[in-house]
Design a protein around this motif. Structure first.
Motif, mmCIF file in Angstrom:
data_model
loop_
_atom_site.group_PDB
_atom_site.id
_atom_site.type_symbol
_atom_site.label_atom_id
_atom_site.label_comp_id
_atom_site.label_asym_id
_atom_site.label_seq_id
_atom_site.Cartn_x
_atom_site.Cartn_y
_atom_site.Cartn_z
ATOM 1 N N ASN A 267 0.851 -1.187 0.000
ATOM 2 C CA ASN A 267 0.000 0.000 0.000
ATOM 3 C C ASN A 267 0.889 1.240 0.000
ATOM 4 O O ASN A 267 1.870 1.305 0.738
ATOM 5 C CB ASN A 267 -0.907 0.013 1.226
ATOM 6 C CG ASN A 267 -1.888 -1.144 1.219
ATOM 7 O OD1 ASN A 267 -2.327 -1.587 0.156
ATOM 8 N ND2 ASN A 267 -2.219 -1.652 2.391
ATOM 9 N N TYR B 175 -3.157 5.411 -2.215
ATOM 10 C CA TYR B 175 -3.890 6.584 -1.744
ATOM 11 C C TYR B 175 -3.242 7.831 -2.350
ATOM 12 O O TYR B 175 -2.036 8.033 -2.197
ATOM 13 C CB TYR B 175 -3.809 6.688 -0.218
ATOM 14 C CG TYR B 175 -4.457 5.536 0.508
ATOM 15 C CD1 TYR B 175 -5.793 5.594 0.896
ATOM 16 C CD2 TYR B 175 -3.733 4.376 0.820
ATOM 17 C CE1 TYR B 175 -6.392 4.551 1.577
ATOM 18 C CE2 TYR B 175 -4.330 3.321 1.498
ATOM 19 C CZ TYR B 175 -5.654 3.410 1.877
ATOM 20 O OH TYR B 175 -6.241 2.372 2.545
ATOM 21 N N LYS C 110 -4.752 9.938 8.907
ATOM 22 C CA LYS C 110 -5.436 8.670 9.106
ATOM 23 C C LYS C 110 -4.889 7.578 8.180
ATOM 24 O O LYS C 110 -4.472 6.517 8.622
ATOM 25 C CB LYS C 110 -6.938 8.833 8.884
ATOM 26 C CG LYS C 110 -7.659 7.504 9.021
ATOM 27 C CD LYS C 110 -9.153 7.621 9.028
ATOM 28 C CE LYS C 110 -9.761 6.239 9.124
ATOM 29 N NZ LYS C 110 -9.554 5.606 10.435
ATOM 30 N N TYR C 111 -4.893 7.851 6.873
ATOM 31 C CA TYR C 111 -4.583 6.784 5.918
ATOM 32 C C TYR C 111 -3.084 6.478 5.812
ATOM 33 O O TYR C 111 -2.723 5.410 5.353
ATOM 34 C CB TYR C 111 -5.193 7.093 4.551
ATOM 35 C CG TYR C 111 -6.697 6.987 4.560
ATOM 36 C CD1 TYR C 111 -7.320 5.800 4.923
ATOM 37 C CD2 TYR C 111 -7.506 8.070 4.220
ATOM 38 C CE1 TYR C 111 -8.709 5.700 4.946
ATOM 39 C CE2 TYR C 111 -8.887 7.977 4.231
ATOM 40 C CZ TYR C 111 -9.488 6.786 4.598
ATOM 41 O OH TYR C 111 -10.850 6.686 4.620
ATOM 42 N N THR D 183 -1.216 5.727 8.062
ATOM 43 C CA THR D 183 -0.946 4.591 8.953
ATOM 44 C C THR D 183 -1.302 3.260 8.274
ATOM 45 O O THR D 183 -0.979 2.200 8.789
ATOM 46 C CB THR D 183 -1.747 4.704 10.272
ATOM 47 O OG1 THR D 183 -3.147 4.656 9.959
ATOM 48 C CG2 THR D 183 -1.456 5.995 10.997
ATOM 49 N N HIS D 184 -1.974 3.308 7.136
ATOM 50 C CA HIS D 184 -2.370 2.092 6.411
ATOM 51 C C HIS D 184 -1.371 1.717 5.309
ATOM 52 O O HIS D 184 -1.598 0.755 4.589
ATOM 53 C CB HIS D 184 -3.731 2.270 5.714
ATOM 54 C CG HIS D 184 -4.863 2.571 6.645
ATOM 55 N ND1 HIS D 184 -6.161 2.221 6.356
ATOM 56 C CD2 HIS D 184 -4.924 3.167 7.864
ATOM 57 C CE1 HIS D 184 -6.952 2.611 7.343
ATOM 58 N NE2 HIS D 184 -6.213 3.193 8.252
ATOM 59 N N ASP E 211 2.547 1.131 3.328
ATOM 60 C CA ASP E 211 3.886 0.579 3.531
ATOM 61 C C ASP E 211 4.970 1.603 3.206
ATOM 62 O O ASP E 211 6.057 1.574 3.767
ATOM 63 C CB ASP E 211 4.064 -0.666 2.654
ATOM 64 C CG ASP E 211 3.069 -1.747 3.048
ATOM 65 O OD1 ASP E 211 3.243 -2.317 4.137
ATOM 66 O OD2 ASP E 211 2.101 -1.976 2.296
#
Lengths: 288, 288
Positions: free
Chosen positions: B111, B136, B170-171, B173-174, B176
C-alpha cells in the motif's frame, strides 16, 4: 400512547443529517426533542428508553448528545424535573459559549489559525476581536466549512482568510496561537474534532505554536477516551472524480493541546481537573 | 536578426503558464525552445543571453530548467554542439523516468501513498504495479492534480483512490511507503514539491512509514539549498469564497526523506553522493 414522539424523531433526524453545525447546535436540538417528548408524551416512562437510544444513535461522536441524554434518562421518572432540566440546558447552550469566550480573553490574540466552522470558536474570536491580527482558517475539506467561518468572521470586521488545507505547514509559522473547537472531549482530555485537526495541532507543535481548544464542558465524555468514541464516516464528492467515503472527525492527542478553555474554567488536558469540572456541570444541571 | 526567437518565446510561455505537468515536461519544453533557437537564429551569440534569462525566469522553482539552461549557455558558442546536446536531452527526458522506475523495483510496493500528479511517480507505479496494493493519492488542493493521477492509475488497473488532504494522518498509517516526485532537489538533498508534501512526509515519519522521492537527477540544483530556491505563488479559487494567492510548492527537509530514487542510482539525501551523480549527468550531456 405518545403524542410528541413523531416531533421528537423529527428533531433527532435533523441532528443525524446535520453536516455543518457542530456539537452545541446538535446538543441543543436534542434538548428540544426531549422537551417535546416531556411536554406531550403520556406514556413517557415507556417511550423514554426508545427515545434515549435514538438520541444516542443520532451522532455517536458528540458527547454533548451523550450528556443531554444522560441527564434526560436520569430524570425519566419525573416529568417536571425533566422539563426543568431541559429548559435549563437550553439556556446552557445559549450562554456557555459566552463563558468560554470570557475565559479566552488574554489567551487568544494576535495572528490566529483555526479549522472548520465552530460556533464556540466564532464566539471566542468575536469576544477577543480587538486583539486579533490575521485569522487563517483552514478550508477543511471534505465539507469545506472553513469558508462559512471566514464569511462570518469577515462580517464582524475580522481579517479572516481561507487557506487550502495543504498550506497549514507554511502559515502556522506566521501565527501566535491555534484555536479549535471540539466535537467531543475524551475522558483523558484528548479532543475529537474535524479531520485535519490532528495535522494542524502537530504542525503547530513543530513550529512552537500553542494549540488551544475552546469548548463547552458539556462535550466531555466521562466514560470514553477518544480511541473509544465512534467516528462517523460520510460520503463526500471529490471534484472531478466522484464519491468517496471518509471519516469526518479525528483525535487530537492531549500531548498536542496546551489547554482547554471551557465555560467551567481553563485547564490543561488532565483527567482529574476535567472530571471535576464535568461533575460540577452535571450537579448544576441534574439537581435544581 | 534572430528567426526562431518568437518560436522560442512561445515555448517558454507554455512553461510559464503550465499548471499541472511538472518539472520533466517543463524541462523538455525548454530543450525544444533552445532547439528552435539553435536551428534558426542567425545571431545566436547575441540572442543567447536574452534566451537564457527568459528560460530561467519561466519557472524559477524548477532546477530541470536551470540545468537545461546551464548546458545550453555553456555551448552557446558552438551551434552544432548545442543542437547535439539539446537533442540528447530530449532523449534524456524520454528515458530517465524509466531508469528511475527500474531503480524503484523492490523498494516501492504494497500500500502506497502519494501526492499530486507526477509523471515520474506514475512511471514508477506503472513499473511496480504487480506488487502494489492500494494507492492513496492526496487530492492536493490547490490545483487538485491528485485526481488526474488517480484517473491515470485506475486506467492502468491500479487500485488508486483519491483522499482529501486532511485525511493523510489517518490513511498514512495504512501504507507501507510514501512516494512523491520532486520539482527540484536542493544541493543538500532536500526536495521542493507540491504544497502538502512536507505534511505528508512528516505524518509518514510520525507513523514510522518511509518517504521516498522518485526523481530524475536533472532536477538537482547544484548551487541552491531549498531555502534559496524561489517558490512560485499563484492565484487559486477557494470554492464559495473567491481568489486567494498561495505558494504552489514547499520544502521537504532531508531528515524526512529515506532515499532519493534517481536515474543515476538510489541515494540517501546526502550532499556528496548527489553531487557525484549530478556531475556524472552533466559530464554525460555537456560533452558528447
Amino acid at each position: 400512547m405518545c403524542e410528541g414522539f413523531e416531533g421528537f424523531m423529527r428533531l433527532i433526524k435533523l441532528v443525524r443529517d446535520e453536516r455543518v453545525r457542530g456539537a452545541s447546535w446538535c446538543g441543543e436540538k436534542v434538548v428540544e426533542a426531549f422537551l417535546v417528548l416531556a411536554n406531550k408524551c403520556v406514556d413517557l416512562g415507556k417511550y423514554m428508553p426508545i427515545a434515549v437510544r435514538e438520541a444516542l444513535a443520532s451522532n455517536p461522536t458528540m458527547a454533548s448528545i451523550y450528556n443531554v441524554t444522560y441527564i434526560a434518562s436520569k430524570l425519566s421518572d419525573d416529568r417536571e424535573a425533566l422539563i426543568n432540566a431541559m429548559r435549563r440546558l437550553k439556556d446552557y447552550f445559549r450562554s456557555a459559549k459566552e463563558l468560554v469566550a470570557k475565559n479566552a480573553v488574554g489567551i487568544i490574540s494576535g495572528n490566529v489559525m483555526t479549522i472548520s466552522y465552530s460556533s464556540t470558536v466564532l464566539t471566542v474570536l468575536t469576544k477577543v476581536k480587538d486583539g486579533l491580527g490575521k485569522v487563517y482558517v483552514m478550508v477543511s475539506k471534505p465539507g469545506g466549512e472553513g469558508v462559512v467561518m471566514v464569511k462570518r468572521l469577515r462580517g464582524l470586521g475580522i481579517n479572516a482568510v481561507p487557506i487550502h488545507d495543504t498550506l497549514v505547514a507554511k502559515y502556522v509559522t506566521h501565527v501566535d496561537n491555534v484555536v479549535m473547537g471540539a466535537d467531543a472531549i475524551g475522558k483523558d482530555g484528548c479532543v475529537i474534532n474535524k479531520v485535519g485537526s490532528y495535522t494542524l495541532a502537530l504542525l503547530a507543535n513543530q513550529a512552537g505554536v500553542d494549540t488551544y481548544v475552546a469548548t463547552e464542558i458539556i462535550k466531555y465524555h466521562p466514560e470514553r477516551t477518544c480511541h473509544n468514541i465512534e467516528i462517523l464516516s460520510r460520503e463526500f464528492t471529490v471534484e472531478g472524480y466522484g464519491e468517496v467515503k471518509e471519516p469526518v472527525f479525528e483525535e487530537v492527542p492531549t500531548s498536542l493541546i496546551k489547554a482547554l478553555i471551557t465555560d467551567y474554567g481553563i485547564t490543561s488536558p488532565m483527567y482529574e481537573d476535567l472530571l471535576e469540572m464535568y461533575r460540577n456541570f452535571i450537579k448544576d444541571y441534574l439537581t435544581s
